[in-house]
Design a protein around this motif. Sequence first.
Motif, PDB file in Angstrom:
ATOM      1  N   UNK A 251      34.272 -27.047  12.113  1.00  0.00           N
ATOM      2  CA  UNK A 251      33.395 -26.063  12.754  1.00  0.00           C
ATOM      3  C   UNK A 251      34.018 -24.670  12.651  1.00  0.00           C
ATOM      4  N   UNK A 252      33.176 -23.659  12.495  1.00  0.00           N
ATOM      5  CA  UNK A 252      33.703 -22.296  12.391  1.00  0.00           C
ATOM      6  C   UNK A 252      34.346 -21.849  13.715  1.00  0.00           C
ATOM      7  N   UNK A 253      35.416 -21.111  13.617  1.00  0.00           N
ATOM      8  CA  UNK A 253      36.079 -20.475  14.767  1.00  0.00           C
ATOM      9  C   UNK A 253      36.610 -21.479  15.790  1.00  0.00           C
TER      10      UNK A 253
END
Length: 64
Positions: free
Chosen positions: A59-61
């Motif tokens: 998942x991003x970030x």
Amino acid sequence: MEVIHKDGQSITIRFDKKDLAKIVEPIIKNAEGFAKDTLDIVYLLAKQDYRTEDHFKQPPHVFD
């Protein structure tokens, strides 16, 4: 593809990952020409081919 064990009642075959799609795709595309038993085996091979893929997406970030 390598035959690992074979006797009067069973056979054990080892497939390389790279060979699975070469076996599965042409048979599925021409499924109407094959018996149910052949298709059952091919669908199991296709399922295993899918399961061996790495489908994880980070998942991003996550670590922000």
